[in-house]
Motif scaffolding. Structure first.
Motif, PDB file in Angstrom:
ATOM      1  N   LEU A 193       0.813  -1.228   0.000  1.00 17.31           N
ATOM      2  CA  LEU A 193       0.000   0.000   0.000  1.00 17.31           C
ATOM      3  C   LEU A 193       0.844   1.276   0.000  1.00 17.31           C
ATOM      4  O   LEU A 193       0.322   2.370  -0.220  1.00 17.31           O
ATOM      5  N   LYS A 194       2.137   1.109   0.226  1.00 21.57           N
ATOM      6  CA  LYS A 194       3.028   2.274   0.338  1.00 21.57           C
ATOM      7  C   LYS A 194       2.939   3.171  -0.906  1.00 21.57           C
ATOM      8  O   LYS A 194       3.044   2.687  -2.024  1.00 21.57           O
ATOM      9  N   GLY A 195       2.720   4.443  -0.680  1.00 18.67           N
ATOM     10  CA  GLY A 195       2.741   5.418  -1.777  1.00 18.67           C
ATOM     11  C   GLY A 195       1.461   5.441  -2.620  1.00 18.67           C
ATOM     12  O   GLY A 195       1.332   6.267  -3.516  1.00 18.67           O
ATOM     13  N   LYS A 196       0.514   4.550  -2.355  1.00 17.35           N
ATOM     14  CA  LYS A 196      -0.693   4.508  -3.199  1.00 17.35           C
ATOM     15  C   LYS A 196      -1.790   5.399  -2.597  1.00 17.35           C
ATOM     16  O   LYS A 196      -2.103   5.280  -1.415  1.00 17.35           O
ATOM     17  N   THR A 197      -2.355   6.266  -3.448  1.00 14.30           N
ATOM     18  CA  THR A 197      -3.394   7.172  -2.963  1.00 14.30           C
ATOM     19  C   THR A 197      -4.715   6.981  -3.700  1.00 14.30           C
ATOM     20  O   THR A 197      -5.766   7.345  -3.190  1.00 14.30           O
ATOM     21  N   LYS A 257      -5.423   1.190  -4.489  1.00 12.51           N
ATOM     22  CA  LYS A 257      -5.309   0.616  -3.139  1.00 12.51           C
ATOM     23  C   LYS A 257      -6.041  -0.730  -3.083  1.00 12.51           C
ATOM     24  O   LYS A 257      -5.529  -1.722  -2.562  1.00 12.51           O
ATOM     25  N   GLY A 302      -6.415   8.648   0.994  1.00 13.25           N
ATOM     26  CA  GLY A 302      -4.993   8.859   0.711  1.00 13.25           C
ATOM     27  C   GLY A 302      -4.177   7.638   1.092  1.00 13.25           C
ATOM     28  O   GLY A 302      -4.711   6.536   1.245  1.00 13.25           O
ATOM     29  N   GLU A 303      -2.874   7.855   1.258  1.00  7.40           N
ATOM     30  CA  GLU A 303      -1.974   6.724   1.520  1.00  7.40           C
ATOM     31  C   GLU A 303      -2.303   6.028   2.850  1.00  7.40           C
ATOM     32  O   GLU A 303      -2.591   6.689   3.848  1.00  7.40           O
ATOM     33  N   THR A 317      -1.070   4.043   5.970  1.00  8.10           N
ATOM     34  CA  THR A 317       0.150   3.739   6.735  1.00  8.10           C
ATOM     35  C   THR A 317      -0.275   3.079   8.052  1.00  8.10           C
ATOM     36  O   THR A 317      -1.433   3.227   8.470  1.00  8.10           O
ATOM     37  N   GLU A 333      -7.840  13.065   4.574  1.00 11.25           N
ATOM     38  CA  GLU A 333      -6.442  13.379   4.287  1.00 11.25           C
ATOM     39  C   GLU A 333      -6.142  14.837   4.652  1.00 11.25           C
ATOM     40  O   GLU A 333      -5.070  15.146   5.166  1.00 11.25           O
TER      41      GLU A 333
END
Ligand code: XMP
Length: 321
Positions: free
Chosen positions: A100-104, A109, A214-215, A217, A249
């Motif tokens: 999922l890193k960096g995916k918005t 996602k 959004g991303e 984390t 976000e």
């Protein structure tokens, strides 16, 4: 779409269960199958059907993606232990957060979660177990929304032209594909599930990742998990179809201890619905909304705004991504 819906009014639950159990038993034959519990009603009902059909030849997993609600793995294991079904917990948190890193983008996602779930985590498990089948709780509404292009439901493959055998090395059985949620609850009840399970509000396959704009984390999931626990505690007796907290976000200016705090925003949604196709915001008593806002802002660091959604579905959807 070539699946014919079985309408609740036409459903004979006992013979439906018998038919589906026989279908699973004859498809799997002498072999074995696996399935994953998500914490939702559909996968729980599928587990019971699979267990009736295959007994110990069904291996049931709970994939701890790191995206689940508070205490969820423990709760699921204990509920199913009471039913004589062993659930094995697989820790796959790092795989999911990495994917999922960096995916918005919402669909990216969902795609990342689907790929990690089916290919990385389940692909490995199935290979190791020698099973040829994955049982999953896709329902008629999931198919409808995916085919209509509204949302890519995490569990839909064939309707998107993905052949699971070719892509992941196993076949998928979807015994609940022709029914919707109200029927699934009744099937779950008749199949012996506890009320706490069959009457649970729906919970999406992408789990709390569906509630972070959004991303995604680990920190944001922890935040939305804490807000979800508060919202669920206050709304579990509301009689609503589904209720949730989501994390926006954008930040907004707030004040904390007399100082400016450019803080996070949590949105609460609570829905009245029959089958998730259309939904209306529940008229939650104002005192409960105020209590939730006060708990969320005092117990979750960094949150300075709590809002309540008043939009119908459509044009809204139930989950924010
Ligand atoms: P939406 O957000 O499309 O949701 O109005 C309709 C219902 O489906 C659930 N939902 C999902 N369930 N995989 C699932 O298994 C998914 O990807 C997914 N997305 C939404 C949602 O919680 C609601 O009950």
């Amino acid at each position: 779409m070539n699946i014919k819906e079985v309408i609740l009014e036409n459903l004979n639950i006992a013979s439906y269960i018998e038919e589906k159990v026989n279908e699973i038993a004859s498809a799997v034959g002498e072999g074995s199958a696996v399935n994953a519990l998500s914490g939702g009603v559909d996968s729980a009902v599928v587990t019971m059907l699979g267990h009736k059909a295959l007994g110990d030849r069904l291996k049931s997993y709970f994939i701890n993606s790191g995206l689940m609600r508070e205490g969820e793995p423990r709760q699921i294991v204990s509920w199913f232990a009471q039913l004589g079904v062993t659930v094995i917990v697989i820790d796959a948190q790092s795989e999911f957060f990495e994917a999922l890193k960096g995916k918005t983008d919402p669909e990216e996602k969902r795609e990342a979660i689907t790929h990690t779930f089916y290919k990385k985590v389940f692909g490995k498990l199935v290979k190791k177990s020698g099973a040829k089948y994955l049982l999953q709780g896709t329902n008629f509404t999931d198919i409808e929304e995916t085919v209509a292009g509204i949302k890519r439901q995490h569990n839909i493959l064939e309707q998107l032209g993905i052949d699971p055998q070719e892509h992941f090395g196993y076949k998928i059985l979807e015994p609940l594909i022709d029914v919707r949620k109200p029927a699934i609850r009744l099937i779950g009840k008749a199949a012996g599930l506890q009320k706490e399970i069959y009457s649970r509000p729906p919970f999406p396959g992408p789990a709390l990742a569906a509630r972070v704009i959004g991303e995604v984390t680990p920190e944001k999931i922890a935040l939305v998990r804490a807000a979800t626990a508060i919202v669920e505690r206050h709304l579990s007796t509301s009689g609503a179809f589904q209720y949730l907290a989501l994390l926006h976000e954008d930040r907004v200016t707030g004040i904390r201890n007399g100082k400016r705090d450019f803080g996070l925003q949590i949105e609460i949604r609570c829905w009245d619905s029959e089958d998730a196709v259309t939904a209306s915001p529940t008229r939650v008593p104002y005192e409960i909304l105020e209590k939730m806002a006060s708990e969320i802002t005092s117990m979750i660091p960094g949150v300075t705004s709590v809002t309540y959604n008043i939009t119908q579905k459509p044009p809204s959807t139930i989950e924010p991504i």
